[in-house]
Design a protein around this motif. Structure first.
Motif, PDB file in Angstrom:
ATOM      1  N   MET A  42       0.667  -1.382   0.205  1.00 56.85           N
ATOM      2  CA  MET A  42      -0.013  -0.186   0.276  1.00 56.85           C
ATOM      3  C   MET A  42       1.029   0.905   0.204  1.00 56.85           C
ATOM      4  SD  MET A  42      -2.939   1.357   2.502  1.00 56.85           S
ATOM      5  CE  MET A  42      -4.385  -0.208   2.802  1.00 56.85           C
ATOM      6  N   LYS A  43       1.168   1.844  -0.986  1.00 53.95           N
ATOM      7  CA  LYS A  43       1.948   3.099  -1.229  1.00 53.95           C
ATOM      8  C   LYS A  43       0.994   4.642  -1.181  1.00 53.95           C
ATOM      9  CE  LYS A  43       5.374   3.072  -3.615  1.00 53.95           C
ATOM     10  NZ  LYS A  43       6.555   4.261  -4.663  1.00 53.95           N
ATOM     11  N   SER A  44      -0.075   4.943  -1.535  1.00 50.57           N
ATOM     12  CA  SER A  44      -1.059   5.753  -1.444  1.00 50.57           C
ATOM     13  C   SER A  44      -2.092   6.050  -0.358  1.00 50.57           C
ATOM     14  CB  SER A  44      -0.921   6.403  -2.342  1.00 50.57           C
ATOM     15  OG  SER A  44      -2.405   5.070  -3.035  1.00 50.57           O
ATOM     16  N   ILE A  45      -1.847   6.405   0.051  1.00 40.63           N
ATOM     17  CA  ILE A  45      -3.326   6.308   1.825  1.00 40.63           C
ATOM     18  C   ILE A  45      -4.160   6.906   1.978  1.00 40.63           C
ATOM     19  CG2 ILE A  45      -4.093   5.752   3.904  1.00 40.63           C
ATOM     20  CD1 ILE A  45      -0.670   4.501   4.296  1.00 40.63           C
ATOM     21  N   LEU A  46      -5.337   7.593   1.419  1.00 34.77           N
ATOM     22  CA  LEU A  46      -5.901   9.006   1.692  1.00 34.77           C
ATOM     23  C   LEU A  46      -6.519   8.801   3.172  1.00 34.77           C
ATOM     24  CD1 LEU A  46      -7.739  10.941  -0.183  1.00 34.77           C
ATOM     25  CD2 LEU A  46      -9.139   9.342   0.556  1.00 34.77           C
ATOM     26  N   ILE A  47      -6.271  10.039   4.565  1.00 42.35           N
ATOM     27  CA  ILE A  47      -7.313   9.973   5.129  1.00 42.35           C
ATOM     28  C   ILE A  47      -7.813  10.965   5.147  1.00 42.35           C
ATOM     29  CG2 ILE A  47      -5.757  10.683   7.688  1.00 42.35           C
ATOM     30  CD1 ILE A  47      -4.477   8.322   6.985  1.00 42.35           C
ATOM     31  N   GLU A 135     -13.487  21.630  -9.408  1.00 37.37           N
ATOM     32  CA  GLU A 135     -13.091  20.924 -10.736  1.00 37.37           C
ATOM     33  C   GLU A 135     -11.506  20.744 -10.678  1.00 37.37           C
ATOM     34  OE1 GLU A 135     -15.086  23.395  -8.957  1.00 37.37           O
ATOM     35  OE2 GLU A 135     -16.927  23.223 -10.446  1.00 37.37           O
ATOM     36  N   LEU A 136     -11.403  21.890 -10.227  1.00 37.88           N
ATOM     37  CA  LEU A 136      -9.364  21.096 -10.381  1.00 37.88           C
ATOM     38  C   LEU A 136      -9.224  19.620  -9.539  1.00 37.88           C
ATOM     39  CD1 LEU A 136      -7.245  23.849  -7.498  1.00 37.88           C
ATOM     40  CD2 LEU A 136      -7.186  23.209 -10.331  1.00 37.88           C
ATOM     41  N   ILE A 137      -9.772  18.957  -8.614  1.00 40.37           N
ATOM     42  CA  ILE A 137      -9.220  17.528  -8.864  1.00 40.37           C
ATOM     43  C   ILE A 137      -9.652  16.582 -10.413  1.00 40.37           C
ATOM     44  CG2 ILE A 137      -9.620  15.908  -7.234  1.00 40.37           C
ATOM     45  CD1 ILE A 137      -7.754  17.207  -6.205  1.00 40.37           C
ATOM     46  N   SER A 138     -10.691  17.087 -10.232  1.00 39.57           N
ATOM     47  CA  SER A 138     -11.819  16.779 -11.525  1.00 39.57           C
ATOM     48  C   SER A 138     -10.893  16.652 -13.154  1.00 39.57           C
ATOM     49  CB  SER A 138     -12.748  16.894 -11.445  1.00 39.57           C
ATOM     50  OG  SER A 138     -13.944  16.278 -10.185  1.00 39.57           O
ATOM     51  N   PHE A 139     -10.163  17.601 -13.051  1.00 42.29           N
ATOM     52  CA  PHE A 139     -10.311  17.986 -14.565  1.00 42.29           C
ATOM     53  C   PHE A 139      -8.579  18.056 -15.263  1.00 42.29           C
ATOM     54  CE2 PHE A 139     -15.120  19.177 -14.010  1.00 42.29           C
ATOM     55  CZ  PHE A 139     -15.440  18.230 -14.975  1.00 42.29           C
ATOM     56  N   THR A 140      -8.301  17.739 -14.744  1.00 46.55           N
ATOM     57  CA  THR A 140      -7.030  17.767 -13.937  1.00 46.55           C
ATOM     58  C   THR A 140      -6.036  16.995 -13.533  1.00 46.55           C
ATOM     59  OG1 THR A 140      -6.557  18.034 -12.039  1.00 46.55           O
ATOM     60  CG2 THR A 140      -6.985  20.109 -12.806  1.00 46.55           C
ATOM     61  N   ASN A 141      -4.701  16.792 -14.349  1.00 47.40           N
ATOM     62  CA  ASN A 141      -3.627  15.770 -14.118  1.00 47.40           C
ATOM     63  C   ASN A 141      -3.360  14.889 -13.111  1.00 47.40           C
ATOM     64  OD1 ASN A 141      -2.771  18.323 -13.332  1.00 47.40           O
ATOM     65  ND2 ASN A 141       0.084  17.684 -13.896  1.00 47.40           N
ATOM     66  N   LEU A 164     -18.250  13.267   3.630  1.00 48.24           N
ATOM     67  CA  LEU A 164     -18.995  13.736   3.332  1.00 48.24           C
ATOM     68  C   LEU A 164     -19.500  15.478   3.042  1.00 48.24           C
ATOM     69  CD1 LEU A 164     -21.621  12.283   6.192  1.00 48.24           C
ATOM     70  CD2 LEU A 164     -21.068  11.375   3.684  1.00 48.24           C
ATOM     71  N   GLU A 165     -18.254  15.899   2.583  1.00 50.42           N
ATOM     72  CA  GLU A 165     -17.963  17.522   2.909  1.00 50.42           C
ATOM     73  C   GLU A 165     -18.118  17.942   1.081  1.00 50.42           C
ATOM     74  OE1 GLU A 165     -15.576  21.561   3.738  1.00 50.42           O
ATOM     75  OE2 GLU A 165     -14.663  19.132   4.694  1.00 50.42           O
ATOM     76  N   VAL A 166     -17.224  17.469   0.465  1.00 49.61           N
ATOM     77  CA  VAL A 166     -17.060  18.265  -0.665  1.00 49.61           C
ATOM     78  C   VAL A 166     -16.644  16.534  -1.631  1.00 49.61           C
ATOM     79  CG1 VAL A 166     -16.475  20.406  -0.761  1.00 49.61           C
ATOM     80  CG2 VAL A 166     -14.660  18.129  -0.513  1.00 49.61           C
ATOM     81  N   ALA A 167     -16.911  16.471  -3.091  1.00 45.69           N
ATOM     82  CA  ALA A 167     -16.791  15.697  -4.091  1.00 45.69           C
ATOM     83  C   ALA A 167     -15.294  15.011  -3.964  1.00 45.69           C
ATOM     84  CB  ALA A 167     -17.557  16.181  -5.145  1.00 45.69           C
ATOM     85  N   ASP A 168     -14.447  16.287  -3.631  1.00 42.52           N
ATOM     86  CA  ASP A 168     -12.963  15.651  -3.618  1.00 42.52           C
ATOM     87  C   ASP A 168     -12.800  14.572  -3.432  1.00 42.52           C
ATOM     88  OD1 ASP A 168     -13.988  18.183  -4.280  1.00 42.52           O
ATOM     89  OD2 ASP A 168     -12.053  19.014  -3.585  1.00 42.52           O
ATOM     90  N   THR A 169     -12.900  13.942  -2.339  1.00 41.46           N
ATOM     91  CA  THR A 169     -12.526  12.756  -1.316  1.00 41.46           C
ATOM     92  C   THR A 169     -12.214  11.419  -2.189  1.00 41.46           C
ATOM     93  OG1 THR A 169     -12.148  14.680   0.281  1.00 41.46           O
ATOM     94  CG2 THR A 169     -12.832  11.205   0.294  1.00 41.46           C
ATOM     95  N   LYS A 170     -14.212  11.335  -2.527  1.00 37.35           N
ATOM     96  CA  LYS A 170     -14.194  10.681  -3.857  1.00 37.35           C
ATOM     97  C   LYS A 170     -13.680  10.050  -4.542  1.00 37.35           C
ATOM     98  CE  LYS A 170     -19.045  11.195  -1.660  1.00 37.35           C
ATOM     99  NZ  LYS A 170     -19.504  12.470  -1.791  1.00 37.35           N
ATOM    100  N   ILE A 171     -13.079  11.773  -5.523  1.00 37.63           N
ATOM    101  CA  ILE A 171     -12.215  11.425  -6.793  1.00 37.63           C
ATOM    102  C   ILE A 171     -10.894  11.249  -6.241  1.00 37.63           C
ATOM    103  CG2 ILE A 171     -11.199  12.752  -8.851  1.00 37.63           C
ATOM    104  CD1 ILE A 171     -13.558  15.059  -7.835  1.00 37.63           C
ATOM    105  N   LEU A 172     -10.085  11.484  -5.288  1.00 35.25           N
ATOM    106  CA  LEU A 172      -9.040  11.163  -4.718  1.00 35.25           C
ATOM    107  C   LEU A 172      -8.806   9.545  -4.479  1.00 35.25           C
ATOM    108  CD1 LEU A 172      -8.108  14.604  -2.544  1.00 35.25           C
ATOM    109  CD2 LEU A 172      -6.794  13.613  -3.911  1.00 35.25           C
TER     110      LEU A 172
END
Length: 198
Positions: A42-47, A135-141, A164-172
């Motif tokens: 496991m190299k990448s861990i989201l908190i 938008e930054l998280i979704s449509f970038t590199n 539950l706050e923003v969609a960013d976490t689900k994308i990440l």
């Protein structure tokens, strides 16, 4: 001893009191994460957490420090683009960071990575806060960015917004090997905990 170092040690228990029960709990968390994945590395861990104020940034920072103390080369990314806090814990500036890299794929990650005097720990702060974080998280590199740091570091810890706050976490989460969900006793509501886990 400088003011910055005093501030760090006061807030990061794995530095201020490495022999404490709490510091040992972070070492146990490392072990649990490794066992949970079996043979997979496991190299990448989201908190993250269901809601604000659960202490996820404190957990992310102490886990990152604990891993770095075990001779792992660790990159801690503050991906909470609306309400970043890692730079406050470490008393460092946050003028540039992840947002710059998301806005311009030509930039080199290492130019924005900071190395505090905390073992083999490296920090990528959020950069300027953004009201358009999704938008930054979704449509970038983002995927390319994470691929590049995977090659350079042993472990990547990502401090994200509450799920539950923003969609960013689900994308990440789609780009990470595992997720640590932080609950706050007496604060996190049962329904929110279930919703966040789903």
């Amino acid at each position: 001893m400088s003011t910055v170092k005093r501030t760090r040690k006061k807030r990061i228990v794995t530095i201020s009191n490495p022999d404490s029960i709490i510091s040992e709990q972070f070492r146990s968390l490392q072990t649990n994460i490794k066992f949970a994945t079996g043979k997979k590395v496991m190299k990448s861990i989201l908190i993250t957490s269901p809601d604000k104020g659960a202490g996820k940034s404190t957990i992310a920072l102490n886990l990152a420090v604990s891993l770095a103390q075990q001779k792992e080369k660790v990159l801690l990314i503050d991906a909470n683009l609306k309400n970043p806090s890692i730079h406050k814990f470490l008393n460092i500036t946050n003028n540039e960071g992840l947002t710059n890299l998301l806005l311009n794929e030509q930039l080199e990650v290492e130019f924005f990575v900071r190395k505090p005097d905390l073992g083999d720990l490296y920090i990528l702060t959020s950069g300027n806060t953004s009201s358009h974080s999704t938008e930054l998280i979704s449509f970038t590199n983002l995927e390319q960015l994470l691929d590049s740091v995977h090659k350079a570091y042993d472990v990547i810890i990502i401090d994200s917004p509450s799920v539950l706050e923003v969609a960013d976490t689900k994308i990440l989460a789609n780009y990470c090997d595992g997720i640590v969900l932080v609950y706050s006793k007496g604060q996190t509501k049962y329904d929110d905990a279930l919703h966040a886990r789903r």
